[in-house]
Scaffold this active site. Structure first.
Site, PDB file in Angstrom:
ATOM      1  N   LYS A 230       1.018  -1.403  -0.238  1.00  0.00           N
ATOM      2  CA  LYS A 230       0.693   0.064  -0.075  1.00  0.00           C
ATOM      3  C   LYS A 230       0.284   1.261  -0.015  1.00  0.00           C
ATOM      4  O   LYS A 230       1.260   1.717   1.110  1.00  0.00           O
ATOM      5  CB  LYS A 230      -0.974  -0.276   0.981  1.00  0.00           C
ATOM      6  CG  LYS A 230      -1.698   0.802   1.087  1.00  0.00           C
ATOM      7  CD  LYS A 230      -2.452   2.033   2.362  1.00  0.00           C
ATOM      8  CE  LYS A 230      -1.840   3.173   2.993  1.00  0.00           C
ATOM      9  NZ  LYS A 230      -2.105   4.132   1.491  1.00  0.00           N
TER      10      LYS A 230
ATOM     11  N   GLU B 252      11.114  16.505  15.249  1.00  0.00           N
ATOM     12  CA  GLU B 252      11.287  16.426  13.283  1.00  0.00           C
ATOM     13  C   GLU B 252       9.891  16.798  13.054  1.00  0.00           C
ATOM     14  O   GLU B 252       8.562  17.471  13.571  1.00  0.00           O
ATOM     15  CB  GLU B 252      10.562  14.805  13.249  1.00  0.00           C
ATOM     16  CG  GLU B 252      10.862  14.876  11.512  1.00  0.00           C
ATOM     17  CD  GLU B 252      10.495  13.533  11.362  1.00  0.00           C
ATOM     18  OE1 GLU B 252       9.870  12.272  11.803  1.00  0.00           O
ATOM     19  OE2 GLU B 252      11.730  12.602  10.245  1.00  0.00           O
TER      20      GLU B 252
ATOM     21  N   GLU C 266      10.514   1.432  10.712  1.00  0.00           N
ATOM     22  CA  GLU C 266      11.304   2.906  10.105  1.00  0.00           C
ATOM     23  C   GLU C 266      10.198   4.842   9.894  1.00  0.00           C
ATOM     24  O   GLU C 266       9.619   4.549   9.323  1.00  0.00           O
ATOM     25  CB  GLU C 266      11.556   2.337   8.793  1.00  0.00           C
ATOM     26  CG  GLU C 266      12.983   3.047   8.673  1.00  0.00           C
ATOM     27  CD  GLU C 266      14.583   2.864   9.177  1.00  0.00           C
ATOM     28  OE1 GLU C 266      14.570   4.043   9.958  1.00  0.00           O
ATOM     29  OE2 GLU C 266      14.354   1.360   9.373  1.00  0.00           O
TER      30      GLU C 266
ATOM     31  N   CYS D  11      13.609  11.063   5.683  1.00  0.00           N
ATOM     32  CA  CYS D  11      13.751  10.348   7.630  1.00  0.00           C
ATOM     33  C   CYS D  11      15.370  11.260   7.750  1.00  0.00           C
ATOM     34  O   CYS D  11      15.932  11.077   9.361  1.00  0.00           O
ATOM     35  CB  CYS D  11      13.204   9.750   8.009  1.00  0.00           C
ATOM     36  SG  CYS D  11      13.149   8.454   6.858  1.00  0.00           S
TER      37      CYS D  11
ATOM     38  N   GLY E 179       7.390   5.342   8.530  1.00  0.00           N
ATOM     39  CA  GLY E 179       6.245   6.534   8.739  1.00  0.00           C
ATOM     40  C   GLY E 179       7.096   7.144  10.138  1.00  0.00           C
ATOM     41  O   GLY E 179       7.382   6.899  10.202  1.00  0.00           O
TER      42      GLY E 179
HETATM   43  C1  UN1 Z   1      15.031   8.485   3.810  1.00  0.00           C
HETATM   44  O1  UN1 Z   1      15.500   9.086   4.798  1.00  0.00           O
HETATM   45  O2  UN1 Z   1      13.115   8.875   4.275  1.00  0.00           O
HETATM   46  O3  UN1 Z   1      19.964   8.339   2.440  1.00  0.00           O
HETATM   47  C2  UN1 Z   1      15.239   7.675   3.526  1.00  0.00           C
HETATM   48  C3  UN1 Z   1      18.903   8.786   1.708  1.00  0.00           C
HETATM   49  C4  UN1 Z   1      18.503   7.429   0.310  1.00  0.00           C
HETATM   50  C5  UN1 Z   1      17.564   6.807   1.345  1.00  0.00           C
HETATM   51  C6  UN1 Z   1      16.858   8.237   2.741  1.00  0.00           C
HETATM   52  N1  UN1 Z   1      19.093   6.897   0.671  1.00  0.00           N
HETATM   53  O4  UN1 Z   1      19.429   9.769   1.775  1.00  0.00           O
END
Ligand code: UN1
Length: 499
Positions: free
Chosen positions: A175, A384, A250, A284, A228
């Site tokens: 999804k 965040e 994550e 993230c 998320g």
């Molecule tokens: C994310 O930050 O949501 O390391 C994933 C990175 C990418 C993956 C990021 N390869 O910036």
């Protein structure tokens, strides 16, 4: 009339049982309606689970090298369609096409890594404590995996989950984030073209609290992988805990780039601009804190502000654009809320408002924003934001910088710019994160290494690299006793042995 897209269940493209659809609009040009995607319901998830259970029975018996060969073919098709997919991803997600090409490439890398893992999936063979007996372990698939993914990496994150899950012999229900349904629809088209057997991959579009919740709560889905927000992750975690599901989470980050006085400042400057404002700060792994030593604070900040002013905002498919829009109104509201908080807590030195003007008024554009003199422990320094907002924090020695880095509830990535080899090793040891970069920004993880964070960023699992294959498989241990007699472990060998 906009095109109505479909779910993919049991090898067929099907309409949602609800008959309802949601709009997918371009976040850089709200008037650009990309299409309508299914707003599915529980019945669609039930059908997908039944299809995935049937698909699992076929797929788990398919030899792992053959599963890998299919993923190799998927990777090859992604290479052929890389540009087309990247353009579609930019149109629905907003980041520049250079970035979405990277996003698709990360999916290709993940496919090729999975393809060769099909010829490994190592178990262990170890000596038995008894004579004429073998002891070994191997990895077996688990069942139907529910994969719930966000908007910010519309291709990379779904593939991080899907390809290892498939390689291990599981079937999946995926999804995608409701802001980016198109990219995963294209991925599933590719899987279909590559010949994925019926029911092994199922795609159910819809909203998180409808379809996402139905997947998480379904008794026929023993494995859930979610990327998320920390708030949603807590709910997913509670349900999966109660139902004894295997879960990979994550979630958030509050990543810092540390700049020491001996750093190459040009390099540190390029790093923070890319880390903080790339993907409009919606990673993230984004750099949301810049920890700068007192001795270089003024010089670095001055150059940072002038370079950030030059960043060109706009539609990610247009030439020369550096930074795209935020994903939606909720993201814009959240960033505006934090800017208001920041104005109370610190000193705004750049941006702070919606970006307007030619090419911007129809999208969710926000100015690159920098706050200086941010206090460790304040909301700006610890929460965040997921937008183009950078908090600059001063420090006077490395211990203080490490302490500030570590005193947030998240622990995804960190970075240090220094020429001191001893200090860089101390940083790798003492920074409390899942990933530490030396002389590189907080973003840029590679698909063949484990990805994830400590503390409230996750729940201890990793995506990517070799570790994710452990998440998507179960260890089975087998003992074969060919002595022809009953041998009692821990008893016969000790009672009879001179040792
Ligand atoms: C994310 O930050 O949501 O390391 C994933 C990175 C990418 C993956 C990021 N390869 O910036």
């Amino acid at each position: 009339m906009a095109d109505k897209h479909k779910n993919f269940i049991g090898g067929e493209w099907v309409e949602p049982s609800t008959g309802e659809y949601f709009e997918n609009r371009n976040p850089a040009k709200r008037s650009d309606l990309i299409g309508l995607w299914p707003r599915s319901g529980r019945e669609d998830v039930d059908r997908a689970v039944a299809a995935a259970q049937a698909g699992f029975e076929v797929w788990r018996r398919t030899p792992a090298p053959e599963r890998g060969a299919l993923l190799k073919a998927v990777g090859d098709l992604m290479v052929e369609r890389k540009d087309e997919i990247a353009r579609a991803a930019t149109r629905e997600m907003g980041k520049t096409v250079q970035e979405t090409r990277g996003d698709v490439q990360e999916g290709i890398d993940t496919a090729y890594y999975a393809a060769v893992e099909g010829r490994r999936l190592f178990g262990h063979t170890v000596p038995s404590e008894l004579r004429d007996k073998w002891a070994m372990s191997y990895r077996r698939p688990i069942g139907v995996c529910g994969l719930i993914t966000p908007f910010n990496f519309p291709m990379a994150i779904p593939t991080w989950k899907m390809f290892p899950a498939l390689l291990c012999g599981n079937s999946v229900i995926t999804k995608p984030g409701e802001d980016v349904p198109h990219t995963v629809s294209l991925l599933v088209e590719i899987l279909e073209a590559a010949g994925i057997p019926t029911g092994v991959v199922n795609l159910v579009h819809g909203l998180g609290d409808e379809v996402g919740a139905a997947i998480v709560e379904h008794t026929g889905v023993p494995v859930v992988s979610f990327t998320g927000s920390t708030e949603t992750g807590s709910v997913v975690g509670r349900i999966c805990g109660q139902m004894h599901k295997r879960l990979s989470l994550e979630m958030g980050g509050k990543n810092a780039q540390i700049v020491m006085p001996d750093a190459d400042l040009d390099l540190a400057l390029d790093g923070v601009l890319w880390g903080a404002f790339g993907t409009t700060g919606q990673r993230c792994t984004a750099t949301s804190r810049l920890l700068v030593h007192d001795d270089v604070h003024d010089a670095l900040l001055e150059r940072l502000v002038s370079r950030a002013c030059e960043l060109k905002l706009g539609y990610g498919l247009d030439a020369g654009v550096d930074v795209g829009p935020l994903i939606n109104q909720a993201a814009l509201d959240k960033v505006e809320k934090y800017v208001a908080i920041g104005k109370q807590e610190a000193e705004l030195v750049l941006g702070g408002g919606r970006a307007t003007g030619e090419g911007l008024d129809d999208g969710y554009f926000f100015q690159p924003t920098i706050f200086d003199n941010v206090k460790p422990g304040s909301r700006l320094a610890t929460e965040e934001i997921f937008g183009p907002v950078l908090s600059v924090i001063r420090f006077s020695d490395a211990d203080e910088a490490f302490r500030i880095n570590n005193e947030v509830k998240y622990g995804l990535s960190s970075s240090i710019y220094t020429r001191d080899v001893n200090l860089s090793f101390r940083a790798m040891q003492d920074l409390d994160n899942g990933i530490t970069y030396v002389n590189a920004p907080t973003i840029g993880a590679e698909a063949h290494l484990p990805f994830g964070g400590v503390k409230q960023t996750g729940n201890g699992h990793r995506e990517g690299g070799w570790e994710v294959y452990e998440f998507y498989s179960e260890t089975k241990v087998c003992y074969v006793d060919y002595s022809g007699k009953l041998q009692r472990a821990q008893i016969d060998n000790y009672d009879a042995s001179p040792y």
